[in-house]
Design an enzyme around this catalytic site. Structure first.
Site, PDB file in Angstrom:
ATOM      1  N   HIS A 158       0.830  -1.224   0.000  1.00  0.00           N
ATOM      2  CA  HIS A 158       0.000   0.000   0.000  1.00  0.00           C
ATOM      3  C   HIS A 158       0.859   1.268   0.000  1.00  0.00           C
ATOM      4  CE1 HIS A 158      -3.360  -2.659   1.310  1.00  0.00           C
ATOM      5  NE2 HIS A 158      -2.397  -3.229   2.021  1.00  0.00           N
ATOM      6  N   SER A 279      14.968  19.883 -18.319  1.00  0.00           N
ATOM      7  CA  SER A 279      13.768  20.649 -18.635  1.00  0.00           C
ATOM      8  C   SER A 279      14.167  21.813 -19.516  1.00  0.00           C
ATOM      9  CB  SER A 279      13.135  21.160 -17.334  1.00  0.00           C
ATOM     10  OG  SER A 279      12.367  22.313 -17.590  1.00  0.00           O
ATOM     11  N   LYS A 285      16.541  20.667 -13.420  1.00  0.00           N
ATOM     12  CA  LYS A 285      15.866  19.377 -13.532  1.00  0.00           C
ATOM     13  C   LYS A 285      16.694  18.274 -14.158  1.00  0.00           C
ATOM     14  CE  LYS A 285      11.489  19.221 -13.352  1.00  0.00           C
ATOM     15  NZ  LYS A 285      10.731  18.345 -12.503  1.00  0.00           N
TER      16      LYS A 285
END
Ligand code: ARG
Length: 467
Positions: A158, A279, A285
């Site tokens: 989970h 990016s 990035k």
């Protein structure tokens, strides 16, 4: 030369241009060119044995087919739109090269049994390449799993911290999933061993041919059992699509894990720059696009499974032109699976794992099951032990500390069966060592898997040197 359509005896005038464009499958089935030429060679020899081709005609057709093969390999085979499909394109060129002998090649054969045969021949080569790629991916996974056999990391269910696992065990989980995919692809390939050729349009050929011999010459295990079934059978396309979609779905799950691992929140993994992009706007990035595309490509693969099954659903038996639409999605899927497998392997080989970040993420709650087991060993029923540790976990959460920071008194309050040795359980190696059942994450469990994985790899057919 103005080549006529195959059916011009029956239909008058040309096709409406819009229909001609819709009908033309050359953009897709030109991929079958080499497979079709291979089939033609074998068929031409059968025509000779059946008395349709004289020795001279056979020689001229074989020479022409050789030339067309050379053209095909060099990318120089010229298609024209009026060809309609790859089979007609070959017939046209053959007729240009050897006249009436070219016009005889389709004796006793229909494009219906022809296309089924060439598609299987083509897929056989593709499946071999794909299983080879999968085998190399498996090899890369075992190699990394060997290096990380004892590296502890948090395991989740989970997406919540659950129990300590070994990174090697995690990598092997991917190995076993992909090994099933490889098995499925190989099984699909072996079921593709039935040859439709000789089924003609639907009722079987009138030509005197030894179909078993034809099958052997084309590398099939045997001829198909029933002509009606054979011309409409696209099981192989369905099976291949599913096997590849399942493969890409498996890969998408690992890619998703690793996107999370690459983020600063976890920092478990670093991708090489060669598998990342920046990016165009944000200078800082480094994006895991390789992983995102692996994940994304699974979508169209799932679409292909739906599409190929829909194409066949409720379709009248034998051949219907709808079946021409069996190839485009399949070919796209083959291309995409190849590309994804290549990149996935590069990720596995080239990524760096940050063992320190993994170790730092081993929070105390990952040992809660071990604490409950401690009580079980003392004779406490598991349900009561679970409850006692649950109370401890609640107390720790309330105090804002880890389980290992609670005083012994808190443990004794939760269960009088606790003692100071329970605090020795907060050790990843101790936790791993408790899980040595076959298939478990303990050192012995992982070592057994590695041995089995290596044995499986050794049992796979060796790739051809050229592959
Ligand atoms: N291009 C066709 C296909 O891919 C070949 C079979 C055509 N058969 C026919 N009877 N029109 O299915």
């Amino acid at each position: 030369m103005n080549f006529k359509k195959a059916w011009e005896g029956r239909l008058e005038g040309g096709l409406a241009p819009a229909f001609e464009a819709l009908n033309c499958s050359l953009g897709v089935d030109r991929r079958l060119l080499l497979a079709d030429l291979e089939q033609d060679r074998v068929w031409a020899r059968a025509l000779n044995r059946a008395g349709v081709y004289s020795a001279g005609e056979l020689a001229s057709v074989e020479a022409a087919l050789g030339r067309l093969e050379d053209e095909a390999r060099a990318g120089g085979f010229e298609f024209v739109e009026a060809d309609e499909d790859v089979h007609m394109a070959i017939e046209r060129r053959l007729t240009e090269l050897c006249g009436a002998a070219g016009e005889k090649l389709q004796t006793g054969r229909s494009r219906n049994d022809q296309v089924g045969t060439s598609l299987r021949l083509y897929l056989r080569g593709e499946l071999k390449q794909l299983t080879g790629l999968l085998a190399r991916t498996l090899e890369a996974l075992v190699t990394r799993a060997e290096e990380e056999a004892a590296t502890p990391m948090p395991g989740w269910t989970h997406l919540q911290p659950a129990q300590v696992i070994a990174l090697g065990h995690y990598l092997l989980s991917c190995f076993w999933a992909l090994s099933r995919d490889l098995e499925r692809l190989s099984e699909a390939a072996s079921r593709a061993g039935r040859m439709p050729l000789g089924s003609a349009a639907l009722a079987g050929t009138t030509l005197h041919v030894d179909r078993a011999r034809l099958a052997a010459e084309l590398g099939f295990a045997r001829p198909s059992e029933n002509s009606l079934d054979a011309v409409g059978d696209r099981d192989l396309v369905s099976e291949t699509s599913f096997a590849l979609a399942q493969t890409l779905v498996h890969l998408s799950r690992y890619a998703e894990d690793w996107v999370l691992w690459c983020g600063p929140a976890l920092g478990f993994m670093r991708l090489p720059d060669s598998l990342s992009t920046g990016s165009s706007l944000m200078p800082q990035k480094k994006n895991p696009d390789s992983l995102e595309l692996i994940r994304g490509k699974a979508a169209a693969a799932i679409g292909q499974v739906c599409s190929i099954l829909s194409l066949q659903k409720g379709l009248p038996t034998s051949y219907n032109k709808d079946l021409q639409e069996d190839k485009e999605g399949l070919f796209n899927l083959l291309d995409s699976a190849r590309a994804v497998l290549e990149v996935f392997r590069l990720v596995v080989q080239g990524c760096e794992f940050d063992r320190g970040r993994m170790r730092a993420a081993l929070t105390d709650d990952l040992y809660a099951t071990d604490l409950a087991d401690f009580l079980v060993k003392k004779g406490v029923p598991f349900r009561r032990a679970h409850e006692a540790v649950g109370r401890l976990a609640r107390a720790a959460a309330g105090a804002g500390v880890g389980l290992s920071r609670l005083p012994l008194a808190a443990y004794l309050e939760a269960s009088p069966e606790f003692d100071a040795r329970a605090l020795e359980l907060f050790d990843p190696q101790v936790s791993l060592a408790r899980r040595n059942a076959a298939g478990g994450t303990g050192a012995a469990g992982v070592a057994a898997q590695l041995a089995e994985a290596r044995a499986l790899l050794a049992s796979l057919p060796k790739p051809d040197p050229g592959d």
